[in-house]
Design an enzyme around this catalytic site. Structure first.
Site, PDB file in Angstrom:
ATOM      1  N   THR A  46       0.822  -1.208   0.000  1.00 55.35           N
ATOM      2  CA  THR A  46       0.000   0.000   0.000  1.00 55.35           C
ATOM      3  C   THR A  46       0.856   1.259   0.000  1.00 55.35           C
ATOM      4  O   THR A  46       0.539   2.245  -0.681  1.00 55.35           O
ATOM      5  CB  THR A  46      -0.910   0.016   1.240  1.00 55.35           C
ATOM      6  N   TYR A 109     -13.223  -3.816   0.381  1.00 56.41           N
ATOM      7  CA  TYR A 109     -14.467  -3.271  -0.167  1.00 56.41           C
ATOM      8  C   TYR A 109     -15.610  -4.289  -0.210  1.00 56.41           C
ATOM      9  O   TYR A 109     -16.729  -3.982   0.157  1.00 56.41           O
ATOM     10  CB  TYR A 109     -14.251  -2.679  -1.573  1.00 56.41           C
ATOM     11  N   TYR A 135      -2.223 -10.469   5.132  1.00 53.17           N
ATOM     12  CA  TYR A 135      -2.187  -9.066   5.554  1.00 53.17           C
ATOM     13  C   TYR A 135      -3.568  -8.656   6.008  1.00 53.17           C
ATOM     14  O   TYR A 135      -4.515  -8.639   5.223  1.00 53.17           O
ATOM     15  CB  TYR A 135      -1.698  -8.206   4.381  1.00 53.17           C
ATOM     16  N   ARG A 140      -8.400  -0.368   6.194  1.00 51.89           N
ATOM     17  CA  ARG A 140      -8.428  -0.188   4.739  1.00 51.89           C
ATOM     18  C   ARG A 140      -9.394  -1.154   4.053  1.00 51.89           C
ATOM     19  O   ARG A 140      -9.931  -0.834   2.990  1.00 51.89           O
ATOM     20  CB  ARG A 140      -7.027  -0.370   4.152  1.00 51.89           C
ATOM     21  N   LYS A 164       0.884 -10.207   8.451  1.00 47.52           N
ATOM     22  CA  LYS A 164       1.126  -8.816   8.815  1.00 47.52           C
ATOM     23  C   LYS A 164      -0.165  -8.330   9.459  1.00 47.52           C
ATOM     24  O   LYS A 164      -1.195  -8.172   8.798  1.00 47.52           O
ATOM     25  CB  LYS A 164       1.477  -7.969   7.596  1.00 47.52           C
ATOM     26  N   ILE A 206       6.561  -5.157   9.522  1.00 51.47           N
ATOM     27  CA  ILE A 206       6.688  -4.585   8.183  1.00 51.47           C
ATOM     28  C   ILE A 206       6.330  -3.119   8.361  1.00 51.47           C
ATOM     29  O   ILE A 206       5.177  -2.778   8.640  1.00 51.47           O
ATOM     30  CB  ILE A 206       5.801  -5.285   7.154  1.00 51.47           C
TER      31      ILE A 206
END
Length: 292
Positions: A46, A109, A135, A140, A164, A206
């Site tokens: 990202t 989404y 992840y 997000r 992550k 990360i």
């Protein structure tokens, strides 16, 4: 997978003032973080503004980093999305010979159920020729991959080696550490709670701040892994203000401002992101200059 224990950094994509990819700046950044002591590099996450890159630009970023790294550090490639079939197709057709793992974000989404998340990553795991780092970033994606789902994936697929975890929830992180196999890596995706996660049994981070201040942040993580708690927290509090500042007006606008101060790249970001305002730019400059 000890190569992913410690500090990985999510590399930015530097742009010139005309918004084209700045290849020379990207090479400088790779050298800077490598010399700063990080353990591995994450490509096209990202932070790389990958959502705004064309297919050709993504290939340029990949080839530049692979060449600049020249085999020095392990490389992780971001391969994720909310169209499972498209992700699987990329996994089956891309050359991964330069990479050690993929980082794959939970579908955004669409807001799948936990079963939907499991089935998505089942397809990813079965298609991926290299290890998979999950992840989870609910801020997000609009959905939270729960510890039970992660544990199920970790137990069912030997190539699902890590997560992550960026929910910003230390209790959830501890549940992940407790419920997943002993050799499964729980990697922080939140710079501010990296040290508590490491001390609770996490494998490292990360990081975004670790890209701007690689020497200090990677040393903090190593101290935490070695249970040198007081020394580790001294570095944490030394960097805490900067962690808040780089995310204050969005990522990667903050870290790109740090790179401008360091003389590594321009501070250009692509719409819909915008650069930091003058006040934050001044505060980041003061912090960075004082740390040098």
């Amino acid at each position: 997978m000890n190569k992913f224990v410690g500090t990985g950094v999510a590399l930015v994509t530097p742009f010139k003032s005309d918004f084209s990819v700045d290849v020379e700046a990207l090479r400088r950044i790779v050298s800077f973080v490598t010399e700063g002591g990080v353990e591995y590099l994450v490509v096209l996450g990202t932070t790389a503004e990958s959502a705004t890159l064309t297919k050709e630009e993504k290939e340029l970023v990949i080839s530049t980093i692979v060449e600049a790294n020249n085999g020095k550090l392990p490389l992780v490639l971001g391969v994720g999305g909310n169209n499972t079939a498209e992700v699987v197709n990329e996994l089956k057709t891309r050359d991964f010979s330069a990479f050690d793992a993929i980082l794959s974000v939970s579908p955004y989404y669409n807001k799948p159920t936990q079963e939907g998340i499991y089935q998505h990553f089942k397809a990813v795991a079965e298609a991926s020729p290299i290890p998979v780092i999950l992840y989870n970033v609910p801020g997000r994606t609009a959905s939270n991959m729960l510890p039970a789902t992660v544990a199920r994936l970790a137990n069912d697929f030997s190539n699902v080696i890590a997560i992550k975890e960026a929910a910003g929830d230390i209790v959830q992180a501890m549940k992940l550490i407790e419920s997943t196999p002993k050799d499964f890596l729980v990697i922080s995706g939140d710079d501010m709670i990296t040290l508590p996660m490491v001390l609770a049994g996490g494998a490292g981070v990360i990081s975004v701040i670790g890209e701007g201040f690689p020497k200090e942040f990677s040393e903090m993580v190593r101290l935490g892994l070695n249970r040198k708690v007081d020394e580790a927290y001294a570095l944490h509090y030394k960097l805490a203000d900067a962690i808040d500042m780089i995310f204050e007006q969005g990522n990667p606008a903050g870290i790109k401002e740090v790179f401008k101060v360091l003389g590594l790249s321009e501070n250009t970001v692509r719409l819909p992101l915008v650069g930091v305002n003058e006040d934050l730019a001044k505060r980041l400059q003061v912090f960075t200059d004082n740390l040098r």
